[in-house]
Design a protein around this motif. Structure first.
Motif, PDB file in Angstrom:
ATOM      1  N   ARG A  42       0.818  -1.217   0.000  1.00  0.00           N
ATOM      2  CA  ARG A  42       0.000   0.000   0.000  1.00  0.00           C
ATOM      3  C   ARG A  42       0.850   1.265   0.000  1.00  0.00           C
ATOM      4  O   ARG A  42       0.385   2.334  -0.370  1.00  0.00           O
ATOM      5  N   HIS A 287     -17.483   0.957   0.834  1.00  0.00           N
ATOM      6  CA  HIS A 287     -16.938   0.106  -0.223  1.00  0.00           C
ATOM      7  C   HIS A 287     -16.443  -1.224   0.344  1.00  0.00           C
ATOM      8  O   HIS A 287     -16.714  -2.295  -0.221  1.00  0.00           O
ATOM      9  N   ARG A 288     -15.736  -1.170   1.460  1.00  0.00           N
ATOM     10  CA  ARG A 288     -15.205  -2.396   2.064  1.00  0.00           C
ATOM     11  C   ARG A 288     -16.320  -3.317   2.519  1.00  0.00           C
ATOM     12  O   ARG A 288     -16.250  -4.539   2.335  1.00  0.00           O
ATOM     13  N   MET A 291     -17.915  -4.952  -0.447  1.00  0.00           N
ATOM     14  CA  MET A 291     -17.012  -5.966  -1.002  1.00  0.00           C
ATOM     15  C   MET A 291     -16.773  -7.111  -0.010  1.00  0.00           C
ATOM     16  O   MET A 291     -15.947  -7.984  -0.261  1.00  0.00           O
ATOM     17  N   ARG A 292     -17.486  -7.066   1.127  1.00  0.00           N
ATOM     18  CA  ARG A 292     -17.369  -8.084   2.177  1.00  0.00           C
ATOM     19  C   ARG A 292     -15.945  -8.189   2.716  1.00  0.00           C
ATOM     20  O   ARG A 292     -15.429  -9.265   2.990  1.00  0.00           O
ATOM     21  N   ARG A 293     -15.320  -7.016   2.848  1.00  0.00           N
ATOM     22  CA  ARG A 293     -14.009  -6.944   3.463  1.00  0.00           C
ATOM     23  C   ARG A 293     -14.154  -6.381   4.872  1.00  0.00           C
ATOM     24  O   ARG A 293     -15.146  -5.724   5.196  1.00  0.00           O
ATOM     25  N   ASN A 294     -13.149  -6.613   5.700  1.00  0.00           N
ATOM     26  CA  ASN A 294     -13.135  -6.013   7.032  1.00  0.00           C
ATOM     27  C   ASN A 294     -12.994  -4.500   6.867  1.00  0.00           C
ATOM     28  O   ASN A 294     -12.000  -4.024   6.306  1.00  0.00           O
ATOM     29  N   PRO A 295     -13.968  -3.703   7.333  1.00  0.00           N
ATOM     30  CA  PRO A 295     -13.905  -2.252   7.113  1.00  0.00           C
ATOM     31  C   PRO A 295     -12.756  -1.567   7.848  1.00  0.00           C
ATOM     32  O   PRO A 295     -12.439  -0.412   7.552  1.00  0.00           O
ATOM     33  N   MET A 297      -9.614  -2.913   8.043  1.00  0.00           N
ATOM     34  CA  MET A 297      -8.324  -3.341   7.511  1.00  0.00           C
ATOM     35  C   MET A 297      -7.921  -2.430   6.354  1.00  0.00           C
ATOM     36  O   MET A 297      -8.737  -2.147   5.464  1.00  0.00           O
ATOM     37  N   ASP A 299      -6.359  -0.726   2.929  1.00  0.00           N
ATOM     38  CA  ASP A 299      -6.234  -1.134   1.535  1.00  0.00           C
ATOM     39  C   ASP A 299      -5.855   0.090   0.704  1.00  0.00           C
ATOM     40  O   ASP A 299      -5.456   1.118   1.258  1.00  0.00           O
ATOM     41  N   CYS A 301      -7.901   2.039  -1.366  1.00  0.00           N
ATOM     42  CA  CYS A 301      -9.185   2.502  -1.902  1.00  0.00           C
ATOM     43  C   CYS A 301      -9.446   3.990  -1.644  1.00  0.00           C
ATOM     44  O   CYS A 301     -10.539   4.466  -1.922  1.00  0.00           O
ATOM     45  N   ASN A 377      -8.319  -1.253  -7.417  1.00  0.00           N
ATOM     46  CA  ASN A 377      -9.294  -2.290  -7.121  1.00  0.00           C
ATOM     47  C   ASN A 377     -10.062  -1.897  -5.871  1.00  0.00           C
ATOM     48  O   ASN A 377      -9.555  -2.078  -4.767  1.00  0.00           O
TER      49      ASN A 377
END
Length: 377
Positions: A42, A287-288, A291-295, A297, A299, A301, A377
Protein backbone atom coordinates in the motif's frame (compact mmCIF):
# COMPACT_ATOMS: atom_id res chain seq x y z
CA UNK A 1 -1.76 45.11 18.52
CA UNK A 2 -4.49 43.24 20.43
CA UNK A 3 -3.02 41.24 23.36
CA UNK A 4 -4.74 38.03 22.31
CA UNK A 5 -3.67 38.37 18.70
CA UNK A 6 -0.13 38.74 20.02
CA UNK A 7 -0.64 35.62 22.17
CA UNK A 8 -1.74 33.67 19.09
CA UNK A 9 1.33 34.79 17.17
CA UNK A 10 3.65 33.96 20.07
CA UNK A 11 2.06 30.55 20.56
CA UNK A 12 2.33 29.79 16.84
CA UNK A 13 6.02 30.81 16.68
CA UNK A 14 6.93 29.09 19.95
CA UNK A 15 5.43 25.80 18.80
CA UNK A 16 7.36 26.03 15.53
CA UNK A 17 10.56 26.45 17.56
CA UNK A 18 9.80 23.61 20.00
CA UNK A 19 8.66 21.08 17.38
CA UNK A 20 11.40 22.22 15.00
CA UNK A 21 13.92 21.46 17.72
CA UNK A 22 12.42 18.09 18.65
CA UNK A 23 12.09 16.54 15.19
CA UNK A 24 15.86 16.41 14.42
CA UNK A 25 16.42 14.70 17.77
CA UNK A 26 13.62 12.21 17.03
CA UNK A 27 15.21 11.52 13.64
CA UNK A 28 18.58 10.78 15.24
CA UNK A 29 17.04 8.34 17.72
CA UNK A 30 14.79 6.71 15.08
CA UNK A 31 17.65 6.08 12.66
CA UNK A 32 19.98 4.85 15.41
CA UNK A 33 17.36 2.42 16.76
CA UNK A 34 16.00 1.60 13.27
CA UNK A 35 12.44 2.64 14.15
CA UNK A 36 11.09 2.77 10.60
CA UNK A 37 7.67 2.63 8.96
CA UNK A 38 6.98 -0.90 7.74
CA UNK A 39 6.82 -1.01 3.94
CA UNK A 40 4.04 -2.95 2.20
CA UNK A 41 2.19 -2.95 -1.09
CA UNK A 42 0.00 0.00 0.00
CA UNK A 43 2.93 2.34 0.67
CA UNK A 44 4.28 4.56 -2.08
CA UNK A 45 7.40 5.87 -0.37
CA UNK A 46 10.88 4.51 -1.03
CA UNK A 47 13.57 3.95 1.57
CA UNK A 48 13.42 3.63 5.36
CA UNK A 49 11.44 6.44 6.96
CA UNK A 50 10.66 6.89 10.69
CA UNK A 51 7.00 7.42 11.60
CA UNK A 52 7.52 9.20 14.93
CA UNK A 53 7.07 12.83 13.82
CA UNK A 54 3.85 13.09 15.80
CA UNK A 55 5.74 12.49 19.05
CA UNK A 56 6.74 16.17 18.91
CA UNK A 57 3.21 17.59 18.60
CA UNK A 58 1.74 17.17 22.09
CA UNK A 59 4.83 18.43 23.99
CA UNK A 60 5.02 21.39 21.62
CA UNK A 61 1.33 22.30 21.94
CA UNK A 62 1.12 21.93 25.72
CA UNK A 63 4.43 23.72 26.38
CA UNK A 64 3.59 26.67 24.14
CA UNK A 65 -0.01 27.20 25.27
CA UNK A 66 0.76 26.92 28.99
CA UNK A 67 3.88 29.08 28.79
CA UNK A 68 2.13 31.92 26.95
CA UNK A 69 -0.87 31.73 29.30
CA UNK A 70 1.46 31.66 32.31
CA UNK A 71 3.28 34.75 31.07
CA UNK A 72 -0.07 36.46 30.54
CA UNK A 73 -1.15 35.71 34.11
CA UNK A 74 2.23 36.82 35.49
CA UNK A 75 2.04 40.08 33.55
CA UNK A 76 -1.65 40.54 34.45
CA UNK A 77 -2.75 40.92 30.83
CA UNK A 78 -6.05 42.79 30.59
CA UNK A 79 -9.06 40.46 30.63
CA UNK A 80 -7.06 37.28 31.11
CA UNK A 81 -8.98 36.18 34.19
CA UNK A 82 -12.30 36.25 32.31
CA UNK A 83 -10.78 34.31 29.42
CA UNK A 84 -9.26 31.75 31.79
CA UNK A 85 -12.63 31.27 33.45
CA UNK A 86 -14.23 30.76 30.04
CA UNK A 87 -11.96 28.06 28.70
CA UNK A 88 -9.65 26.49 31.27
CA UNK A 89 -11.82 23.50 32.24
CA UNK A 90 -12.15 22.42 28.61
CA UNK A 91 -8.40 22.97 28.12
CA UNK A 92 -7.52 20.74 31.10
CA UNK A 93 -9.73 17.91 29.87
CA UNK A 94 -8.43 18.30 26.31
CA UNK A 95 -4.84 17.97 27.51
CA UNK A 96 -5.79 14.84 29.51
CA UNK A 97 -7.33 13.34 26.36
CA UNK A 98 -4.25 14.27 24.36
CA UNK A 99 -1.93 12.56 26.83
CA UNK A 100 -4.05 9.39 26.65
CA UNK A 101 -3.93 9.30 22.84
CA UNK A 102 -0.27 10.38 22.84
CA UNK A 103 0.68 7.26 24.80
CA UNK A 104 -1.58 5.09 22.62
CA UNK A 105 0.00 6.51 19.47
CA UNK A 106 3.55 5.89 20.65
CA UNK A 107 2.65 2.28 21.49
CA UNK A 108 1.06 1.80 18.06
CA UNK A 109 3.97 3.38 16.19
CA UNK A 110 6.49 1.20 18.03
CA UNK A 111 4.77 -2.18 18.46
CA UNK A 112 1.29 -1.79 16.84
CA UNK A 113 -1.99 -1.81 18.76
CA UNK A 114 -5.14 -3.68 17.72
CA UNK A 115 -7.86 -1.47 16.29
CA UNK A 116 -10.32 -2.49 19.03
CA UNK A 117 -7.96 -1.08 21.67
CA UNK A 118 -7.59 2.11 19.62
CA UNK A 119 -11.35 2.58 19.51
CA UNK A 120 -11.61 2.01 23.26
CA UNK A 121 -9.00 4.67 24.00
CA UNK A 122 -10.66 7.09 21.58
CA UNK A 123 -14.03 6.55 23.23
CA UNK A 124 -12.49 7.21 26.64
CA UNK A 125 -10.88 10.38 25.28
CA UNK A 126 -14.29 11.49 23.95
CA UNK A 127 -15.90 10.72 27.32
CA UNK A 128 -13.31 12.94 29.01
CA UNK A 129 -14.36 15.84 26.78
CA UNK A 130 -18.00 15.27 27.69
CA UNK A 131 -16.91 15.19 31.34
CA UNK A 132 -15.63 18.76 30.91
CA UNK A 133 -19.16 19.86 30.00
CA UNK A 134 -18.49 20.15 26.26
CA UNK A 135 -20.66 18.21 23.84
CA UNK A 136 -22.85 18.77 20.77
CA UNK A 137 -26.07 20.06 22.27
CA UNK A 138 -27.49 21.79 19.19
CA UNK A 139 -27.36 20.94 15.47
CA UNK A 140 -28.39 24.50 14.54
CA UNK A 141 -30.87 23.32 11.92
CA UNK A 142 -28.72 20.62 10.35
CA UNK A 143 -31.06 17.79 9.31
CA UNK A 144 -33.71 20.28 10.48
CA UNK A 145 -32.80 19.56 14.10
CA UNK A 146 -31.92 22.12 16.76
CA UNK A 147 -31.65 21.21 20.47
CA UNK A 148 -30.64 17.64 21.34
CA UNK A 149 -31.41 15.64 24.50
CA UNK A 150 -28.24 15.34 26.57
CA UNK A 151 -27.86 11.58 26.08
CA UNK A 152 -28.16 11.99 22.29
CA UNK A 153 -25.65 14.82 22.38
CA UNK A 154 -23.19 12.71 24.41
CA UNK A 155 -23.40 9.77 22.02
CA UNK A 156 -23.16 11.99 18.94
CA UNK A 157 -20.13 13.78 20.41
CA UNK A 158 -18.25 10.53 21.07
CA UNK A 159 -19.14 9.30 17.58
CA UNK A 160 -17.90 12.51 15.93
CA UNK A 161 -14.67 12.58 17.95
CA UNK A 162 -13.89 8.98 17.01
CA UNK A 163 -14.95 9.62 13.40
CA UNK A 164 -12.78 12.73 12.97
CA UNK A 165 -9.73 11.15 14.63
CA UNK A 166 -9.90 8.11 12.35
CA UNK A 167 -10.68 10.18 9.25
CA UNK A 168 -7.45 12.14 9.70
CA UNK A 169 -5.57 8.93 10.45
CA UNK A 170 -6.81 7.19 7.30
CA UNK A 171 -6.20 10.12 4.95
CA UNK A 172 -2.51 10.06 5.93
CA UNK A 173 -1.41 8.21 2.80
CA UNK A 174 0.91 10.57 0.92
CA UNK A 175 3.45 13.15 2.03
CA UNK A 176 1.85 16.33 3.33
CA UNK A 177 -1.80 15.33 2.93
CA UNK A 178 -2.89 14.75 6.53
CA UNK A 179 -0.54 17.49 7.71
CA UNK A 180 -1.77 19.95 5.07
CA UNK A 181 -5.46 19.35 5.78
CA UNK A 182 -4.81 19.56 9.52
CA UNK A 183 -2.86 22.81 9.06
CA UNK A 184 -5.65 24.47 7.05
CA UNK A 185 -8.24 23.24 9.54
CA UNK A 186 -6.35 24.48 12.61
CA UNK A 187 -5.65 27.91 11.11
CA UNK A 188 -9.33 28.10 10.15
CA UNK A 189 -10.46 27.20 13.67
CA UNK A 190 -7.88 29.56 15.15
CA UNK A 191 -9.40 32.46 13.23
CA UNK A 192 -12.95 31.33 14.06
CA UNK A 193 -12.36 31.15 17.82
CA UNK A 194 -10.38 34.40 17.83
CA UNK A 195 -13.20 36.13 15.98
CA UNK A 196 -15.68 34.75 18.54
CA UNK A 197 -13.45 35.90 21.46
CA UNK A 198 -12.77 32.33 22.63
CA UNK A 199 -9.10 33.13 22.91
CA UNK A 200 -7.74 30.06 24.72
CA UNK A 201 -9.10 27.71 22.07
CA UNK A 202 -7.76 30.02 19.38
CA UNK A 203 -4.31 29.64 20.97
CA UNK A 204 -4.67 25.84 20.97
CA UNK A 205 -5.54 25.87 17.27
CA UNK A 206 -2.60 28.10 16.34
CA UNK A 207 -0.27 26.01 18.51
CA UNK A 208 -1.31 22.91 16.56
CA UNK A 209 -0.82 24.74 13.26
CA UNK A 210 2.60 25.96 14.37
CA UNK A 211 3.69 22.43 15.21
CA UNK A 212 2.82 21.32 11.69
CA UNK A 213 5.10 23.86 9.98
CA UNK A 214 8.42 22.10 10.74
CA UNK A 215 6.80 18.68 10.41
CA UNK A 216 5.48 19.43 6.90
CA UNK A 217 8.95 20.66 5.91
CA UNK A 218 10.60 17.40 6.97
CA UNK A 219 7.72 15.29 5.65
CA UNK A 220 7.59 16.79 2.15
CA UNK A 221 11.09 18.13 1.54
CA UNK A 222 13.20 15.90 3.79
CA UNK A 223 15.34 13.30 2.02
CA UNK A 224 15.26 9.73 3.30
CA UNK A 225 18.73 9.24 1.84
CA UNK A 226 20.01 11.98 4.16
CA UNK A 227 18.05 10.73 7.21
CA UNK A 228 15.87 13.86 7.15
CA UNK A 229 12.45 12.52 6.18
CA UNK A 230 9.75 11.65 8.75
CA UNK A 231 6.07 10.63 8.90
CA UNK A 232 3.65 11.76 11.61
CA UNK A 233 2.56 8.21 12.44
CA UNK A 234 -0.44 7.35 14.58
CA UNK A 235 0.89 9.50 17.43
CA UNK A 236 0.49 12.53 15.23
CA UNK A 237 -2.78 11.68 13.52
CA UNK A 238 -4.48 10.60 16.77
CA UNK A 239 -3.49 13.69 18.74
CA UNK A 240 -4.05 16.20 15.93
CA UNK A 241 -7.38 14.51 15.22
CA UNK A 242 -8.30 14.91 18.89
CA UNK A 243 -7.47 18.63 18.86
CA UNK A 244 -9.46 19.18 15.66
CA UNK A 245 -12.42 17.11 16.89
CA UNK A 246 -12.48 19.03 20.19
CA UNK A 247 -12.47 22.39 18.38
CA UNK A 248 -15.17 21.27 15.93
CA UNK A 249 -17.41 20.10 18.78
CA UNK A 250 -16.78 23.19 20.91
CA UNK A 251 -17.58 25.61 18.09
CA UNK A 252 -21.14 24.25 17.97
CA UNK A 253 -21.51 25.69 21.48
CA UNK A 254 -20.16 29.18 20.75
CA UNK A 255 -23.20 31.29 21.53
CA UNK A 256 -21.89 34.64 20.27
CA UNK A 257 -19.84 34.67 17.11
CA UNK A 258 -17.80 37.62 15.88
CA UNK A 259 -18.27 39.79 12.82
CA UNK A 260 -16.61 37.45 10.32
CA UNK A 261 -18.43 34.27 11.37
CA UNK A 262 -21.72 35.89 12.37
CA UNK A 263 -23.66 34.62 9.34
CA UNK A 264 -22.01 31.20 9.05
CA UNK A 265 -23.82 28.23 10.56
CA UNK A 266 -21.65 26.64 13.35
CA UNK A 267 -22.13 23.17 11.84
CA UNK A 268 -20.81 24.44 8.53
CA UNK A 269 -17.84 26.03 10.32
CA UNK A 270 -17.05 22.75 12.05
CA UNK A 271 -17.44 20.41 9.07
CA UNK A 272 -16.25 22.39 6.02
CA UNK A 273 -12.47 21.96 6.41
CA UNK A 274 -12.97 18.24 7.12
CA UNK A 275 -15.17 17.34 4.15
CA UNK A 276 -12.47 15.40 2.27
CA UNK A 277 -11.30 13.10 5.11
CA UNK A 278 -14.85 12.62 6.47
CA UNK A 279 -16.41 11.79 3.11
CA UNK A 280 -13.46 9.66 2.03
CA UNK A 281 -13.69 7.57 5.19
CA UNK A 282 -17.43 7.07 4.68
CA UNK A 283 -16.91 6.03 1.05
CA UNK A 284 -14.04 3.65 1.83
CA UNK A 285 -15.83 1.98 4.74
CA UNK A 286 -18.99 1.55 2.65
CA UNK A 287 -16.94 0.11 -0.22
CA UNK A 288 -15.20 -2.40 2.06
CA UNK A 289 -18.49 -3.57 3.56
CA UNK A 290 -20.08 -3.98 0.12
CA UNK A 291 -17.01 -5.97 -1.00
CA UNK A 292 -17.37 -8.08 2.18
CA UNK A 293 -14.01 -6.94 3.46
CA UNK A 294 -13.14 -6.01 7.03
CA UNK A 295 -13.91 -2.25 7.11
CA UNK A 296 -11.05 -1.67 9.57
CA UNK A 297 -8.32 -3.34 7.51
CA UNK A 298 -6.24 -0.98 5.32
CA UNK A 299 -6.23 -1.13 1.53
CA UNK A 300 -5.66 1.11 -1.51
CA UNK A 301 -9.19 2.50 -1.90
CA UNK A 302 -8.71 6.09 -0.74
CA UNK A 303 -9.15 9.21 -2.85
CA UNK A 304 -5.38 9.75 -3.10
CA UNK A 305 -4.99 6.22 -4.48
CA UNK A 306 -7.53 7.09 -7.18
CA UNK A 307 -5.65 10.23 -8.17
CA UNK A 308 -2.37 8.32 -8.27
CA UNK A 309 -4.04 5.70 -10.47
CA UNK A 310 -4.92 8.24 -13.17
CA UNK A 311 -1.27 9.22 -13.48
CA UNK A 312 -0.77 12.08 -11.02
CA UNK A 313 2.34 11.93 -8.89
CA UNK A 314 2.25 12.34 -5.12
CA UNK A 315 2.98 16.09 -5.20
CA UNK A 316 0.27 16.75 -7.80
CA UNK A 317 -2.20 14.63 -5.82
CA UNK A 318 -1.42 16.66 -2.70
CA UNK A 319 -2.02 19.95 -4.51
CA UNK A 320 -5.33 18.76 -6.00
CA UNK A 321 -6.69 17.56 -2.66
CA UNK A 322 -5.60 20.64 -0.70
CA UNK A 323 -7.15 22.84 -3.40
CA UNK A 324 -10.35 20.80 -3.16
CA UNK A 325 -10.31 21.23 0.63
CA UNK A 326 -10.08 25.00 0.27
CA UNK A 327 -12.77 24.85 -2.42
CA UNK A 328 -15.23 23.17 -0.07
CA UNK A 329 -14.50 25.77 2.63
CA UNK A 330 -15.09 28.68 0.24
CA UNK A 331 -18.21 27.10 -1.28
CA UNK A 332 -19.79 26.29 2.07
CA UNK A 333 -18.89 29.66 3.54
CA UNK A 334 -20.49 31.47 0.62
CA UNK A 335 -23.66 29.37 0.68
CA UNK A 336 -24.02 29.75 4.45
CA UNK A 337 -23.69 33.52 4.21
CA UNK A 338 -26.49 33.42 1.64
CA UNK A 339 -28.54 31.64 4.36
CA UNK A 340 -28.79 28.38 2.43
CA UNK A 341 -29.94 25.65 4.82
CA UNK A 342 -26.97 23.75 6.30
CA UNK A 343 -28.54 20.40 5.38
CA UNK A 344 -28.68 21.33 1.69
CA UNK A 345 -25.10 22.61 1.82
CA UNK A 346 -23.76 19.31 3.15
CA UNK A 347 -25.92 17.37 0.67
CA UNK A 348 -24.48 19.51 -2.14
CA UNK A 349 -20.97 18.72 -0.87
CA UNK A 350 -21.81 15.03 -0.85
CA UNK A 351 -23.21 15.17 -4.39
CA UNK A 352 -20.03 16.89 -5.62
CA UNK A 353 -17.94 14.24 -3.86
CA UNK A 354 -19.88 11.35 -5.39
CA UNK A 355 -19.73 12.90 -8.87
CA UNK A 356 -15.98 13.50 -8.60
CA UNK A 357 -15.38 9.91 -7.49
CA UNK A 358 -17.54 8.56 -10.32
CA UNK A 359 -15.55 10.59 -12.85
CA UNK A 360 -12.26 9.37 -11.39
CA UNK A 361 -13.39 5.74 -11.44
CA UNK A 362 -14.52 6.07 -15.06
CA UNK A 363 -11.16 7.59 -16.01
CA UNK A 364 -9.28 4.79 -14.21
CA UNK A 365 -11.29 2.08 -16.01
CA UNK A 366 -10.64 3.79 -19.33
CA UNK A 367 -6.87 3.76 -18.69
CA UNK A 368 -7.02 0.15 -17.51
CA UNK A 369 -8.84 -0.88 -20.68
CA UNK A 370 -6.28 0.90 -22.85
CA UNK A 371 -3.22 -0.49 -21.05
CA UNK A 372 -4.46 -3.87 -19.93
CA UNK A 373 -3.21 -3.17 -16.40
CA UNK A 374 -5.21 -3.15 -13.15
CA UNK A 375 -4.61 0.24 -11.56
CA UNK A 376 -7.26 0.39 -8.84
CA UNK A 377 -9.29 -2.29 -7.12
Amino acid sequence: MDNWLLNNILTFILTIIVVGGLIPQILIIAYQKKLFDKHDERKIHLGSVPRLGGVSFVPGIIFSVLLVLGIGIKCNVAGIQAVMQQGMVGLFFLFCSLMLLFLLGIADDLVEVRYRAKFLFQIIAGALIIGSGIWISNLHGFLWIDRLPDIVGWLLTIFMIVYIINALNLIDGIDGLAGGIAFFTLVYFGMAFYDASYYIYSMVAFAGAGGLVPFIYYNIFGKASKNQKIFMGDTGSLTLGMVIAFLAVEFTNVSERGNVFADVNPIIVGLSPLIIPLFDQLRVFTHRVLMRRNPFMPDRCHIHHKLLSIGLNARQTLIVLLAADLGFIILNWGLSELHVDSTWIILADFAIWILANKCLTRRIRSIEKATGNTLYN
